[in-house]
Motif scaffolding. Sequence first.
Motif, PDB file in Angstrom:
ATOM      1  N   LYS A  62       0.829  -1.212   0.000  1.00  0.00           N
ATOM      2  CA  LYS A  62       0.000   0.000   0.000  1.00  0.00           C
ATOM      3  C   LYS A  62       0.863   1.262   0.000  1.00  0.00           C
ATOM      4  O   LYS A  62       0.546   2.240  -0.676  1.00  0.00           O
ATOM      5  N   ILE A  63       1.937   1.236   0.764  1.00  0.00           N
ATOM      6  CA  ILE A  63       2.805   2.409   0.854  1.00  0.00           C
ATOM      7  C   ILE A  63       3.514   2.654  -0.479  1.00  0.00           C
ATOM      8  O   ILE A  63       3.555   3.784  -0.972  1.00  0.00           O
ATOM      9  N   ILE A  64       4.046   1.604  -1.084  1.00  0.00           N
ATOM     10  CA  ILE A  64       4.729   1.769  -2.376  1.00  0.00           C
ATOM     11  C   ILE A  64       3.744   2.223  -3.446  1.00  0.00           C
ATOM     12  O   ILE A  64       4.059   3.100  -4.257  1.00  0.00           O
ATOM     13  N   GLU A  65       2.552   1.654  -3.442  1.00  0.00           N
ATOM     14  CA  GLU A  65       1.530   2.065  -4.417  1.00  0.00           C
ATOM     15  C   GLU A  65       1.189   3.553  -4.257  1.00  0.00           C
ATOM     16  O   GLU A  65       1.092   4.288  -5.236  1.00  0.00           O
ATOM     17  N   ALA A  66       1.016   3.997  -3.026  1.00  0.00           N
ATOM     18  CA  ALA A  66       0.708   5.413  -2.782  1.00  0.00           C
ATOM     19  C   ALA A  66       1.882   6.293  -3.199  1.00  0.00           C
ATOM     20  O   ALA A  66       1.687   7.392  -3.741  1.00  0.00           O
ATOM     21  N   TRP A  67       3.107   5.846  -2.980  1.00  0.00           N
ATOM     22  CA  TRP A  67       4.288   6.606  -3.392  1.00  0.00           C
ATOM     23  C   TRP A  67       4.337   6.708  -4.912  1.00  0.00           C
ATOM     24  O   TRP A  67       4.540   7.795  -5.457  1.00  0.00           O
ATOM     25  N   GLU A  68       4.130   5.582  -5.589  1.00  0.00           N
ATOM     26  CA  GLU A  68       4.159   5.595  -7.054  1.00  0.00           C
ATOM     27  C   GLU A  68       3.060   6.470  -7.638  1.00  0.00           C
ATOM     28  O   GLU A  68       3.247   7.111  -8.666  1.00  0.00           O
ATOM     29  N   ASN A  69       1.906   6.518  -6.972  1.00  0.00           N
ATOM     30  CA  ASN A  69       0.779   7.338  -7.438  1.00  0.00           C
ATOM     31  C   ASN A  69       0.853   8.783  -6.964  1.00  0.00           C
ATOM     32  O   ASN A  69      -0.017   9.589  -7.301  1.00  0.00           O
ATOM     33  N   GLY A  70       1.853   9.111  -6.165  1.00  0.00           N
ATOM     34  CA  GLY A  70       1.971  10.466  -5.628  1.00  0.00           C
ATOM     35  C   GLY A  70       0.865  10.807  -4.651  1.00  0.00           C
ATOM     36  O   GLY A  70       0.503  11.970  -4.497  1.00  0.00           O
ATOM     37  N   SER A  71       0.337   9.793  -3.958  1.00  0.00           N
ATOM     38  CA  SER A  71      -0.817  10.031  -3.079  1.00  0.00           C
ATOM     39  C   SER A  71      -0.528   9.772  -1.598  1.00  0.00           C
ATOM     40  O   SER A  71      -1.426   9.436  -0.834  1.00  0.00           O
ATOM     41  N   LEU A  72       0.707   9.960  -1.183  1.00  0.00           N
ATOM     42  CA  LEU A  72       1.043   9.749   0.228  1.00  0.00           C
ATOM     43  C   LEU A  72       0.392  10.773   1.153  1.00  0.00           C
ATOM     44  O   LEU A  72       0.282  10.541   2.354  1.00  0.00           O
ATOM     45  N   SER A  73      -0.085  11.871   0.593  1.00  0.00           N
ATOM     46  CA  SER A  73      -0.769  12.871   1.422  1.00  0.00           C
ATOM     47  C   SER A  73      -2.054  12.328   2.032  1.00  0.00           C
ATOM     48  O   SER A  73      -2.548  12.873   3.020  1.00  0.00           O
ATOM     49  N   GLN A  74      -2.582  11.251   1.468  1.00  0.00           N
ATOM     50  CA  GLN A  74      -3.799  10.669   2.036  1.00  0.00           C
ATOM     51  C   GLN A  74      -3.584  10.179   3.469  1.00  0.00           C
ATOM     52  O   GLN A  74      -4.541   9.965   4.205  1.00  0.00           O
ATOM     53  N   PHE A  75      -2.327  10.023   3.894  1.00  0.00           N
ATOM     54  CA  PHE A  75      -2.026   9.554   5.241  1.00  0.00           C
ATOM     55  C   PHE A  75      -1.691  10.696   6.199  1.00  0.00           C
ATOM     56  O   PHE A  75      -1.294  10.450   7.337  1.00  0.00           O
ATOM     57  N   ASN A  76      -1.823  11.933   5.743  1.00  0.00           N
ATOM     58  CA  ASN A  76      -1.452  13.090   6.572  1.00  0.00           C
ATOM     59  C   ASN A  76      -2.092  13.062   7.954  1.00  0.00           C
ATOM     60  O   ASN A  76      -1.435  13.361   8.951  1.00  0.00           O
ATOM     61  N   ASP A  77      -3.375  12.706   8.026  1.00  0.00           N
ATOM     62  CA  ASP A  77      -4.070  12.765   9.309  1.00  0.00           C
ATOM     63  C   ASP A  77      -3.678  11.626  10.247  1.00  0.00           C
ATOM     64  O   ASP A  77      -4.028  11.642  11.423  1.00  0.00           O
ATOM     65  N   GLN A  78      -2.923  10.645   9.760  1.00  0.00           N
ATOM     66  CA  GLN A  78      -2.486   9.545  10.611  1.00  0.00           C
ATOM     67  C   GLN A  78      -1.028   9.701  11.040  1.00  0.00           C
ATOM     68  O   GLN A  78      -0.472   8.808  11.674  1.00  0.00           O
ATOM     69  N   GLN A  79      -0.419  10.809  10.691  1.00  0.00           N
ATOM     70  CA  GLN A  79       0.993  11.038  10.984  1.00  0.00           C
ATOM     71  C   GLN A  79       1.153  12.348  11.760  1.00  0.00           C
ATOM     72  O   GLN A  79       0.260  13.182  11.764  1.00  0.00           O
ATOM     73  N   PRO A  80       2.312  12.546  12.388  1.00  0.00           N
ATOM     74  CA  PRO A  80       2.571  13.832  13.042  1.00  0.00           C
ATOM     75  C   PRO A  80       2.452  14.980  12.028  1.00  0.00           C
ATOM     76  O   PRO A  80       2.669  14.785  10.827  1.00  0.00           O
ATOM     77  N   ALA A  81       2.120  16.157  12.499  1.00  0.00           N
ATOM     78  CA  ALA A  81       1.844  17.308  11.627  1.00  0.00           C
ATOM     79  C   ALA A  81       2.982  17.600  10.657  1.00  0.00           C
ATOM     80  O   ALA A  81       2.739  17.998   9.516  1.00  0.00           O
ATOM     81  N   VAL A  82       4.220  17.401  11.049  1.00  0.00           N
ATOM     82  CA  VAL A  82       5.359  17.715  10.200  1.00  0.00           C
ATOM     83  C   VAL A  82       5.345  16.886   8.908  1.00  0.00           C
ATOM     84  O   VAL A  82       5.841  17.322   7.875  1.00  0.00           O
ATOM     85  N   TYR A  83       4.751  15.711   8.933  1.00  0.00           N
ATOM     86  CA  TYR A  83       4.676  14.831   7.760  1.00  0.00           C
ATOM     87  C   TYR A  83       3.995  15.530   6.582  1.00  0.00           C
ATOM     88  O   TYR A  83       4.433  15.406   5.435  1.00  0.00           O
ATOM     89  N   ALA A  84       2.941  16.281   6.842  1.00  0.00           N
ATOM     90  CA  ALA A  84       2.147  16.907   5.782  1.00  0.00           C
ATOM     91  C   ALA A  84       2.968  17.868   4.926  1.00  0.00           C
ATOM     92  O   ALA A  84       2.649  18.079   3.756  1.00  0.00           O
ATOM     93  N   ASN A  85       4.018  18.450   5.467  1.00  0.00           N
ATOM     94  CA  ASN A  85       4.809  19.451   4.753  1.00  0.00           C
ATOM     95  C   ASN A  85       5.993  18.869   3.979  1.00  0.00           C
ATOM     96  O   ASN A  85       6.747  19.621   3.366  1.00  0.00           O
ATOM     97  N   GLU A  86       6.158  17.565   4.023  1.00  0.00           N
ATOM     98  CA  GLU A  86       7.314  16.950   3.376  1.00  0.00           C
ATOM     99  C   GLU A  86       6.988  16.497   1.960  1.00  0.00           C
ATOM    100  O   GLU A  86       5.831  16.317   1.604  1.00  0.00           O
ATOM    101  N   CYS A  87       8.027  16.303   1.151  1.00  0.00           N
ATOM    102  CA  CYS A  87       7.844  15.806  -0.211  1.00  0.00           C
ATOM    103  C   CYS A  87       7.560  14.306  -0.175  1.00  0.00           C
ATOM    104  O   CYS A  87       7.815  13.638   0.819  1.00  0.00           O
ATOM    105  N   ASN A  88       7.041  13.800  -1.275  1.00  0.00           N
ATOM    106  CA  ASN A  88       6.665  12.388  -1.356  1.00  0.00           C
ATOM    107  C   ASN A  88       7.818  11.443  -1.012  1.00  0.00           C
ATOM    108  O   ASN A  88       7.622  10.435  -0.343  1.00  0.00           O
TER     109      ASN A  88
END
Length: 164
Positions: A62-88
Amino acid sequence: YFECIDIQSFLERTPDNSVEAYAMIHVLDHFTPYHALWILQECKRTLIPGGVLRIEVEDLRKIIEAWENGSLSQFNDQQPAVYANECNDLKVGFLIFGNLADSTSDMDYTGHKMIYTELSLTRICYLAGFESIVTASETKTLIKGWQPEWNTQPDHSFFLECVK
């Protein structure tokens, strides 16, 4: 429901055939596969016949698929706030290695030692002696009284349940 910080000591003190159910929510990925095997063997030893071990861990696929699709931001709410501001590319590393903290965050991961696919973890569960291993989900479980809110990161995890 409780959290066990020193899992090795807890399992070593637990008598054979004495526990109805375990839930390991993002636990096994913090151990090497060999230590995880020992933990699973101890869980099997201490479970009552018919007892259930529920496992939730991050899903490499799931993680690799989201990375390949550029959709890792979908996990922003499950990670510390700093995660949302980082690149894929940094986000995928944070998810796989589980080592995300900054000086303003109270949340600090100890870091992952392993990341699994359903197939790789199922193999380790079999090696631990479990013969009945089933795919579970956020809501599908063999544990009576399970509350879906106890799942912590279902969007990028998978669930297995092992029955003694």
